[in-house]
Design a protein around this motif. Structure first.
Motif, PDB file in Angstrom:
ATOM      1  N   ARG A 204       0.856  -1.189   0.000  1.00 51.37           N
ATOM      2  CA  ARG A 204       0.000   0.000   0.000  1.00 51.37           C
ATOM      3  C   ARG A 204       0.890   1.236   0.000  1.00 51.37           C
ATOM      4  NH1 ARG A 204      -2.650   4.523   0.021  1.00 51.37           N
ATOM      5  NH2 ARG A 204      -4.736   4.603   0.913  1.00 51.37           N
ATOM      6  N   LEU A 205       0.855   2.029  -1.063  1.00 47.08           N
ATOM      7  CA  LEU A 205       1.696   3.220  -1.104  1.00 47.08           C
ATOM      8  C   LEU A 205       0.942   4.402  -0.499  1.00 47.08           C
ATOM      9  CD1 LEU A 205       0.658   5.255  -3.582  1.00 47.08           C
ATOM     10  CD2 LEU A 205       1.714   3.484  -4.968  1.00 47.08           C
ATOM     11  N   LEU A 206       1.689   5.302   0.094  1.00 53.32           N
ATOM     12  CA  LEU A 206       1.143   6.501   0.719  1.00 53.32           C
ATOM     13  C   LEU A 206       1.580   7.686  -0.115  1.00 53.32           C
ATOM     14  CD1 LEU A 206       2.022   5.595   4.420  1.00 53.32           C
ATOM     15  CD2 LEU A 206      -0.074   5.104   3.171  1.00 53.32           C
ATOM     16  N   ALA A 207       0.650   8.310  -0.805  1.00 51.90           N
ATOM     17  CA  ALA A 207       0.958   9.413  -1.705  1.00 51.90           C
ATOM     18  C   ALA A 207       0.450  10.718  -1.121  1.00 51.90           C
ATOM     19  CB  ALA A 207       0.319   9.182  -3.074  1.00 51.90           C
ATOM     20  N   SER A 208       1.277  11.751  -1.163  1.00 48.13           N
ATOM     21  CA  SER A 208       0.867  13.091  -0.741  1.00 48.13           C
ATOM     22  C   SER A 208       1.486  14.090  -1.706  1.00 48.13           C
ATOM     23  CB  SER A 208       1.341  13.378   0.686  1.00 48.13           C
ATOM     24  OG  SER A 208       2.747  13.233   0.817  1.00 48.13           O
ATOM     25  N   GLY A 209       0.772  15.190  -1.980  1.00 51.69           N
ATOM     26  CA  GLY A 209       1.310  16.179  -2.912  1.00 51.69           C
ATOM     27  C   GLY A 209       0.204  16.882  -3.665  1.00 51.69           C
ATOM     28  N   TYR A 210       0.493  17.300  -4.885  1.00 45.42           N
ATOM     29  CA  TYR A 210      -0.458  18.069  -5.683  1.00 45.42           C
ATOM     30  C   TYR A 210      -1.004  17.231  -6.829  1.00 45.42           C
ATOM     31  CZ  TYR A 210      -2.459  21.542  -8.805  1.00 45.42           C
ATOM     32  OH  TYR A 210      -3.326  22.234  -9.611  1.00 45.42           O
ATOM     33  N   LYS A 221      -2.848  26.283  -6.101  1.00 53.04           N
ATOM     34  CA  LYS A 221      -2.581  24.856  -5.983  1.00 53.04           C
ATOM     35  C   LYS A 221      -2.587  24.429  -4.521  1.00 53.04           C
ATOM     36  CE  LYS A 221      -0.107  24.290 -10.324  1.00 53.04           C
ATOM     37  NZ  LYS A 221      -0.636  25.518 -10.899  1.00 53.04           N
ATOM     38  N   LYS A 222      -3.113  23.245  -4.287  1.00 53.83           N
ATOM     39  CA  LYS A 222      -3.291  22.767  -2.924  1.00 53.83           C
ATOM     40  C   LYS A 222      -2.480  21.487  -2.732  1.00 53.83           C
ATOM     41  CE  LYS A 222      -7.440  22.942  -1.548  1.00 53.83           C
ATOM     42  NZ  LYS A 222      -8.897  22.682  -1.367  1.00 53.83           N
ATOM     43  N   LEU A 223      -1.588  21.495  -1.771  1.00 57.78           N
ATOM     44  CA  LEU A 223      -0.844  20.287  -1.443  1.00 57.78           C
ATOM     45  C   LEU A 223      -1.680  19.439  -0.501  1.00 57.78           C
ATOM     46  CD1 LEU A 223       2.792  21.587  -0.942  1.00 57.78           C
ATOM     47  CD2 LEU A 223       1.573  20.959  -3.012  1.00 57.78           C
ATOM     48  N   LEU A 224      -1.837  18.181  -0.826  1.00 63.09           N
ATOM     49  CA  LEU A 224      -2.741  17.309  -0.093  1.00 63.09           C
ATOM     50  C   LEU A 224      -1.974  16.308   0.759  1.00 63.09           C
ATOM     51  CD1 LEU A 224      -5.187  16.457  -3.018  1.00 63.09           C
ATOM     52  CD2 LEU A 224      -5.376  18.308  -1.353  1.00 63.09           C
ATOM     53  N   THR A 225      -2.509  16.049   1.946  1.00 55.46           N
ATOM     54  CA  THR A 225      -1.980  14.980   2.781  1.00 55.46           C
ATOM     55  C   THR A 225      -2.387  13.629   2.189  1.00 55.46           C
ATOM     56  OG1 THR A 225      -3.937  14.824   4.176  1.00 55.46           O
ATOM     57  CG2 THR A 225      -2.273  16.451   4.811  1.00 55.46           C
ATOM     58  N   ASN A 279      -2.063  14.852 -13.896  1.00 58.38           N
ATOM     59  CA  ASN A 279      -0.715  14.580 -13.435  1.00 58.38           C
ATOM     60  C   ASN A 279      -0.568  14.864 -11.943  1.00 58.38           C
ATOM     61  OD1 ASN A 279      -0.548  17.440 -13.474  1.00 58.38           O
ATOM     62  ND2 ASN A 279       0.253  17.382 -15.557  1.00 58.38           N
ATOM     63  N   PHE A 280       0.519  14.363 -11.396  1.00 54.86           N
ATOM     64  CA  PHE A 280       0.759  14.398  -9.948  1.00 54.86           C
ATOM     65  C   PHE A 280       2.223  14.695  -9.698  1.00 54.86           C
ATOM     66  CE2 PHE A 280       2.460  12.146  -6.279  1.00 54.86           C
ATOM     67  CZ  PHE A 280       1.612  12.528  -5.256  1.00 54.86           C
ATOM     68  N   TRP A 281       2.483  15.573  -8.714  1.00 53.93           N
ATOM     69  CA  TRP A 281       3.836  15.676  -8.201  1.00 53.93           C
ATOM     70  C   TRP A 281       3.788  15.785  -6.695  1.00 53.93           C
ATOM     71  CZ3 TRP A 281       1.792  18.955 -11.851  1.00 53.93           C
ATOM     72  CH2 TRP A 281       1.511  20.273 -11.492  1.00 53.93           C
TER      73      TRP A 281
END
Length: 636
Positions: A204-210, A221-225, A279-281
């Motif tokens: 299970r990967l944990l992704a956080s970012g935009y 732009k909102k950075l997300l937990t 897209n995601f970063w």
């Protein structure tokens, strides 16, 4: 439905947890020395390419990362591929092994910056395929005599193997800890994997970012937990369904169809880091054990790499602020044949112990084509053993839901009076009623003894006494129980659900609460919380096996289908929605009378249109065989 949230920051700032080992792939707008050594400061064709790969190794303290860039065959004139074919894999489909490749695309390492966010990363080339074959091109149903590459890609259960070339990154550390990896993905819905190389299974990967397009009210732009990213995914997958439920304008059948379609998308939710094609970063965070290797890559695309932080002695949860990731485990007990041994194995790793077996049926109208069939009569001898971590994910949420379909077809209540449906223990057959343990019993009760215990007595039941669902376990006049029904006696499939929080437990049968207990959570005999804080201790988890007891009650002889375990407390509405998603025709099935009373002739029953299968459908002369139980006749 969760809401989306306040603006955190537009700049990608440093972690609040100080990293011990840090590596940046871009330094002062230039490729880091390791990449520059093979591609120049500004990127370009790798000068260390060999056998279709270019490899760059990076080190920071106790952490090492190896980046592998790979190529795919170059296009030839006319859209074919410059491939020489070998032996046929599937002659009818014109698929062949690749004997040689005459030309490759160039391997490149480039530096890139993402738009108005100062987010630099390096990008290599090559989709990370597991195997490359060749398929002959056709036009107007005519084979053309030239060939294109036909790729086999990684699957999250590891069944197809690991990538052999293409773009991927290998992470190792000499100490236990957690990596936080800076990544860029052009399309976030392309599955992204963190894979333990030893097990070859995705974690299970944990992704956080935009996520592109997820902005605040001012368009910033909102950075997300991690939790917020998961909420975006939920809205994307279930938004239309949730809105339809709230509006109350759809039929149950329409809602079931919408739910099933959403669930199909949700199957890969844990590997998705974007939203649709956006897209995601941001960052991927994952735990590592000392000396073990973890690969990061996308399914059939390429992922940009900006660098990493390694935190010795920390966990991924430490780095993401203690947010518990959503955990959902599901299985339909489907199997595949191991190529080397010929053994039938399950995709999710469940094992049949003793005489239990994974079964399939092609009977018309059967509710489930695949299921687990337990054996009858033994004690701690036959059961389905589940992966040992399925109860290890509720430490933060302090919530747990366990649900599955169960049928007692072919057996009477006296054959399973005290039979457990589901038990969990630290190890196999400890031989005593000790700790830690969890038991869910077919008569509608639960027991927990895991760093604190709870027997869920009648005194804690909201009704003042426990409702009992097997009369053989009841003595007339016993003030502690109310006998309700032998709920499995009709030989049909039924849905069982247990839902736990720190102070509450509910047992649902067919989507209705049948027993509910409220406890204070601290008094001896009223403690549930150990089930969450020490859930990882419950490693020997099984369906149908009497593991938790030194009593001589037989293992349950039941069929099981569509098991679900998650680290959240399901509501009654969610449980009913799950039932309809698993079995869309269940409500009609439940209402039907798939039995024939007082008709001795099966042929006559068929001729009179009075013969039914267990799905409540009329049957014809093609149906053979009957099951007679308690004076009722069932056609199979």
């Amino acid at each position: 439905m969760k809401k989306l949230f306040t603006l955190m920051s537009v700049a990608f700032c440093a972690m609040t947890v100080q990293a011990q080992d840090v590596y940046n792939a871009i330094v002062d707008g230039k490729l880091a020395p390791e990449f520059a050594a093979v591609a120049g400061d500004d990127g370009g064709v790798a000068n260390n390419a060999a056998n279709g790969q270019s490899i760059v190794t990076m080190k920071a303290g106790k952490a090492t990362v190896t980046a592998v860039g790979g190529t795919t065959p170059a296009n030839a004139d006319g859209g074919g591929q410059q491939i020489t074919i070998g032996a046929a894999i599937d002659a009818d489909k014109h698929i062949y092994k690749v004997a040689s490749v005459e030309a490759w695309n160039e391997i490149k390492w480039d530096r890139k910056n993402q738009g108005d966010i100062d987010f630099w990363y390096i990008a290599g080339t090559g989709n990370p395929y597991v195997e490359m074959n060749a398929v002959e091109n056709s036009k107007d149903d005519e084979w053309q005599g030239n060939y294109k590459a036909d790729y086999v890609y990684y699957e999250p259960d590891g069944s197809k193997g690991m990538p052999v070339t293409g773009l991927y990154y290998k992470f190792t550390a000499t100490a236990q800890g957690a990596f936080k990896v800076k990544v860029w993905a052009n399309k976030g819905n392309r599955k992204t994997f963190v894979v333990n190389a030893k097990t070859m299974k995705a974690e299970r990967l944990l992704a956080s970012g935009y996520i592109n397009g997820v902005n605040d009210a001012d368009g910033k732009k909102k950075l997300l937990t991690v939790e917020q990213v998961d909420s975006v995914h939920h809205v994307y997958i279930y938004g239309n369904y949730d809105a339809a439920v709230a509006a109350g304008e759809k039929t149950e059948e329409e809602l079931a169809t919408m739910k099933a379609e959403a669930d199909a998308l949700a199957a890969d939710r844990q590997f998705v880091i974007g939203n649709g094609n956006q897209n995601f970063w941001g960052w991927l965070t994952f735990d590592v054990e000392a000396g073990e290797e973890y690969w990061v890559f996308q399914h059939s695309s390429q992922i940009g790499f900006g660098g990493f932080e390694f935190h010795e002695g920390k966990t991924a949860e430490d780095l993401i602020g203690g947010i518990e990731a959503v955990y959902v485990y599901t299985t339909n007990f489907s199997t595949y044949e191991d190529d080397e041994t010929g053994e039938r194995l399950t995709w999710k790793g469940e094992k049949a112990v003793g005489n239990g077996q994974f079964a399939t049926t092609e009977e018309e109208g059967a509710p489930f084509g695949e299921f687990y069939q337990n054996s009858n009569g033994g004690v701690r001898t036959s059961y389905c053993l589940l992966p040992e971590d399925v109860l290890a994910h509720s430490a933060k949420t302090h919530e747990l839901t366990i649900g599955f379909w169960v049928s007692a077809e072919g057996f009477t209540p006296d054959q399973y009076t005290y039979a457990p449906l589901f038990t969990a223990y630290a190890q196999k057959s400890a031989g005593a009623n000790g700790a830690p343990m969890l038991a869910l019993q077919s008569r509608g009760f639960a027991q927990v003894n895991c760093n604190g215990w709870c027997d869920f007595t009648g005194a804690n039941n909201v009704n003042g006494k426990n409702n009992l669902y097997n009369k053989n376990a009841w003595e007339a006049g016993d003030a502690n129980f109310t006998f309700v029904s032998n709920w499995l006696e009709d030989q049909k499939w039924h849905y069982y659900t247990a839902v736990f929080t720190d102070t509450n437990c509910k047992i649902y049968l067919d989507g209705e609460v049948k027993n509910e207990w409220n406890v204070d959570g601290t008094t001896e005999g009223q403690v549930i919380s150990g089930l969450f804080t020490n859930g990882a201790d419950l490693k020997y988890v099984c369906l149908g096996g009497n593991q938790a007891w030194d009593w001589n009650d037989a293992d349950s002889p039941f069929k099981y289908a569509r098991l679900l375990i998650k680290n959240s407390a399901a509501t009654a509405g969610e449980i009913k929605a799950q039932m309809l998603a698993d079995f869309p025709g269940y409500e009609e099935y439940q209402k039907s009378e798939p039995v024939i009373d007082a008709i001795q002739s099966v042929a006559a029953a068929k001729a009179e249109g009075k013969a039914y299968n267990l799905a409540g459908q009329q049957v014809n002369d093609s149906f053979k065989g009957v099951v007679i139980n308690n004076g009722r006749l069932y056609l199979k």
